[in-house]
Scaffold this motif. Structure first.
Motif, PDB file in Angstrom:
ATOM      1  N   GLU A  66       0.954  -1.096   0.142  1.00  0.00           N
ATOM      2  CA  GLU A  66      -0.040   0.205   0.165  1.00  0.00           C
ATOM      3  C   GLU A  66       0.811   1.267   0.125  1.00  0.00           C
ATOM      4  N   GLU A  67       1.833   1.265   0.825  1.00  0.00           N
ATOM      5  CA  GLU A  67       2.761   2.696   0.827  1.00  0.00           C
ATOM      6  C   GLU A  67       3.748   2.376  -0.622  1.00  0.00           C
ATOM      7  N   ALA A  97       1.080   4.151  -2.825  1.00  0.00           N
ATOM      8  CA  ALA A  97       0.545   5.357  -3.201  1.00  0.00           C
ATOM      9  C   ALA A  97       1.977   6.349  -3.120  1.00  0.00           C
ATOM     10  N   GLU A 134       2.271   6.216  -7.208  1.00  0.00           N
ATOM     11  CA  GLU A 134       1.141   7.561  -7.630  1.00  0.00           C
ATOM     12  C   GLU A 134       1.656   8.738  -6.951  1.00  0.00           C
ATOM     13  N   LYS A 135       2.117   9.477  -6.130  1.00  0.00           N
ATOM     14  CA  LYS A 135       2.135  10.860  -5.979  1.00  0.00           C
ATOM     15  C   LYS A 135       3.634  11.101  -6.653  1.00  0.00           C
TER      16      LYS A 135
END
Length: 149
Positions: free
Chosen positions: A23-24, A27, A30-31
Motif C-alpha cells: 500500500e505504501e 501510494a 502514485e504521488k
C-alpha cells in the motif's frame, strides 16, 4: 544530547526496522514517482524488477524515517543537513522487505567561521532482511557544538 564534540571518525550506529508495504509503495509512487513498474504488477513483471518495486526515492524516504526515529531515541544537536553525495540504489526494494540502516562517521569538522557549529560526514547504508545493501549515500550533517557553560 549528542553534540559535534561527542562524535569521532569511525563511530558506527545500527538502527531501524521498517517493513515495506504494498500500500505504501503504491501510494508513494502514485504521488511522487508514477512509473509503471512502481504502480503495476503486470508492468513490473516486464522489467528487470520482475515484480512491483518501491521507488528509489521512497527508499530514501524510508531511510530518513528510520533515522528520525533513531534521533528521537538518541537526541542529537542537529542543525539539519547540507546535502547528500554519491547516492546509489544498489538493489530493488519490494513490498514485504524489512529495512534497517547502518551509518559510519567519515569526517568531523568544526566550522572555521561559526565556532558554535560544525559538520559531520557519514556513510549511510540501508539493508534488506537478507543483509543485502539496497541504498548507500554519503550525508553531510550540520551540528551544534557543546555549549561552554
Amino acid at each position: 544530547m549528542l553534540y559535534l564534540d561527542d562524535i569521532a571518525v569511525g563511530m558506527k550506529r545500527s538502527f531501524g526496522g521498517y517493513e515495506v508495504t504494498r500500500e505504501e509503495v503504491l501510494a508513494f509512487a502514485e504521488k511522487y514517482d508514477p512509473q509503471p513498474f512502481h504502480l503495476s504488477d503486470e508492468a513490473a513483471a516486464q522489467t528487470h524488477f520482475g515484480r512491483l518495486a518501491a521507488s528509489g526515492w521512497h527508499t530514501c524516504a524510508m531511510t530518513m524515517a528510520m533515522f528520525v526515529e533513531h534521533m528521537k531515541l538518541h537526541p542529537q544537536a542537529s542543525l539539519g543537513a547540507a546535502g547528500v553525495d554519491d547516492l546509489r540504489w544498489l538493489k530493488p526494494v519490494y513490498p514485504g522487505d524489512v529495512l534497517r540502516c547502518e551509518s559510519e562517521v567519515l569526517e568531523v569538522r568544526p566550522s572555521q567561521s561559526r565556532p558554535e557549529m560544525g559538520s559531520v560526514r557519514n556513510s549511510m547504508t540501508t539493508f534488506n532482511q537478507h543483509d543485502e545493501p539496497v541504498l548507500r549515500f554519503t550525508a553531510l550533517a550540520l551540528m551544534r557544538r557543546r555549549p561552554a557553560d
